[in-house]
Write an enzyme that holds these catalytic residues in place. Structure first.
Site, PDB file in Angstrom:
ATOM      1  N   CYS A   5       2.993 -13.499  -6.382  1.00  0.00           N
ATOM      2  CA  CYS A   5       2.314 -14.790  -6.178  1.00  0.00           C
ATOM      3  C   CYS A   5       3.176 -15.979  -6.594  1.00  0.00           C
ATOM      4  O   CYS A   5       2.800 -17.126  -6.343  1.00  0.00           O
ATOM      5  CB  CYS A   5       0.996 -14.821  -6.953  1.00  0.00           C
ATOM      6  SG  CYS A   5      -0.192 -13.570  -6.415  1.00  0.00           S
TER       7      CYS A   5
ATOM      8  N   CYS B 129      -6.670  -6.847  -3.565  1.00  0.00           N
ATOM      9  CA  CYS B 129      -6.912  -8.181  -2.997  1.00  0.00           C
ATOM     10  C   CYS B 129      -5.614  -8.928  -2.705  1.00  0.00           C
ATOM     11  O   CYS B 129      -5.623  -9.924  -1.985  1.00  0.00           O
ATOM     12  CB  CYS B 129      -7.768  -9.008  -3.958  1.00  0.00           C
ATOM     13  SG  CYS B 129      -9.400  -8.310  -4.290  1.00  0.00           S
TER      14      CYS B 129
ATOM     15  N   HIS C 105     -11.123  -4.045 -10.089  1.00  0.00           N
ATOM     16  CA  HIS C 105     -11.517  -4.121  -8.678  1.00  0.00           C
ATOM     17  C   HIS C 105     -12.557  -3.043  -8.436  1.00  0.00           C
ATOM     18  O   HIS C 105     -12.302  -1.855  -8.643  1.00  0.00           O
ATOM     19  CB  HIS C 105     -10.319  -3.917  -7.744  1.00  0.00           C
ATOM     20  CG  HIS C 105     -10.671  -4.113  -6.299  1.00  0.00           C
ATOM     21  ND1 HIS C 105     -10.553  -5.341  -5.667  1.00  0.00           N
ATOM     22  CD2 HIS C 105     -11.171  -3.265  -5.368  1.00  0.00           C
ATOM     23  CE1 HIS C 105     -10.947  -5.228  -4.417  1.00  0.00           C
ATOM     24  NE2 HIS C 105     -11.334  -3.972  -4.209  1.00  0.00           N
ATOM     25  N   CYS C 106     -13.749  -3.454  -7.985  1.00  0.00           N
ATOM     26  CA  CYS C 106     -14.867  -2.528  -7.833  1.00  0.00           C
ATOM     27  C   CYS C 106     -15.064  -2.170  -6.356  1.00  0.00           C
ATOM     28  O   CYS C 106     -15.395  -3.041  -5.548  1.00  0.00           O
ATOM     29  CB  CYS C 106     -16.149  -3.140  -8.396  1.00  0.00           C
ATOM     30  SG  CYS C 106     -17.581  -2.053  -8.263  1.00  0.00           S
TER      31      CYS C 106
END
Length: 329
Positions: A128, A142, A152-153
């Site tokens: 990023c 993501c 993260h679910c």
């Protein structure tokens, strides 16, 4: 190019499969409870109204919190954490790792960043191209950096972080109550169908299966919800529970622990009337969090990390409050 794009589309579509499964189970449970139990099996009108009223209250809260957990987008770091074009060019053209660390340290001086990497360097995301704020992590699913990332679910197909952690906790709580209520109210009629006192074949299948599903989900949710309650009471994320955040003085698993009440306020806010509703009320903006400073030079007791037990830091005498400070910008 077209093949990789097609694979990404299939991957995105497949990621919604767990959400679809949950949605179908919830829709079936609604039909089984409302139609097969309340409208067909129950004969007492007062009991019908009472069962349906409480059920729909829990159902609305459950669906509302689940919706918010799914569709509340994770928050990314602000622009000031991204490297400028000049800094990025200087950083990428430099081949010496020690000089690269110095460049990152110079940029980070202007930012409220207090956590470090395992070797004491500035936390930087190469993908990023930004300085990571405290408690921020990169989500590989993501493909973004998420403020106060917890995990993260797959069951909500979303990253749980600063923006939706409260909604996720409420979703666990209301789904737990939803399953408990169904199991408690269905159990009497489960026994009647099991013993042959009631004989409606179609409703019998739905009522029997409804109890098994409710109990199964209740047990699994109980452990998950209990674990996250423990995390909130210690002001930790799931990632921080597995790997303690590193500060300038070294790793400290209780670095963000402010005491039980303040830890709750970090997630749910100070307005208690909003605590049980899926309305954003968490403190701050996700870029900076108050910390329990380890003033080892002033207090030798703090130098020994074993002195700090999880159960002993929630309450502290007023006279010793100066030994624990909250860093401010």
């Amino acid at each position: 190019m077209a093949l990789s794009r097609g694979l990404r589309c299939c991957q995105r579509a497949f990621a919604w499969l767990p959400v679809l499964i949950i949605a179908l189970v919830v829709l079936w449970s609604y039909y089984a409870y409302v139609c097969e139990l309340c409208l067909v099996t129950l004969s007492n009108p007062v009991e019908k109204v009472a069962y349906l009223t409480i059920f729909h209250i829990l159902f609305v809260l459950f669906v509302w919190t689940y919706w918010k957990s799914i569709f509340t987008l994770p928050v990314q770091p602000g622009k000031k954490y991204h490297m400028s074009y000049a800094d990025k060019e200087r950083y990428e053209n430099e081949e010496r790792p020690e000089v690269q660390r110095q460049i990152l340290a110079e940029i980070a001086r202007k930012l409220p960043v207090y956590t470090r990497t395992g070797n004491g360097g500035i936390r930087f995301c190469d993908r990023c191209q930004l300085i990571k704020p405290d408690r921020c992590h990169h989500c590989t699913v993501c493909a973004i950096c998420v403020l106060k990332m917890d995990h993260h679910c797959p069951w909500v197909n979303n990253c749980i972080g600063f923006s939706n952690y409260k909604f996720f906790l409420l979703f666990l709580a209301y789904s737990l109550l939803y399953c408990l209520y169904i199991a408690a109210t269905v159990f009497k009629y489960f026994i009647k169908y099991w013993t042959g006192e009631l004989t409606n074949g179609r409703s019998k299948f739905h009522v029997l299966f409804l109890l098994f599903v409710a109990v199964m989900f209740f047990v699994s949710l109980m452990f998950l919800f209990g674990y996250h309650c423990w995390l909130v009471s210690r002001n930790r994320s799931t990632l921080e529970a597995f790997s303690a955040p590193v500060f300038q003085n070294g790793p400290d698993k209780n670095g963000f622990n402010l005491g039980f009440v303040k830890n709750l306020q970090q997630v749910f806010g100070e307005e208690k009337k909003l605590w049980l509703l899926p309305i954003a009320s968490s403190q701050g903006d996700g870029h900076f969090f108050p910390m329990r400073a380890l003033c080892e030079a002033q207090n030798p007791l703090l130098a020994n990390e074993e002195q700090w037990e999880d159960d002993g830091i929630d309450e502290e005498p007023h006279g010793k409050s100066s030994s624990r400070l909250s860093l401010s910008i």
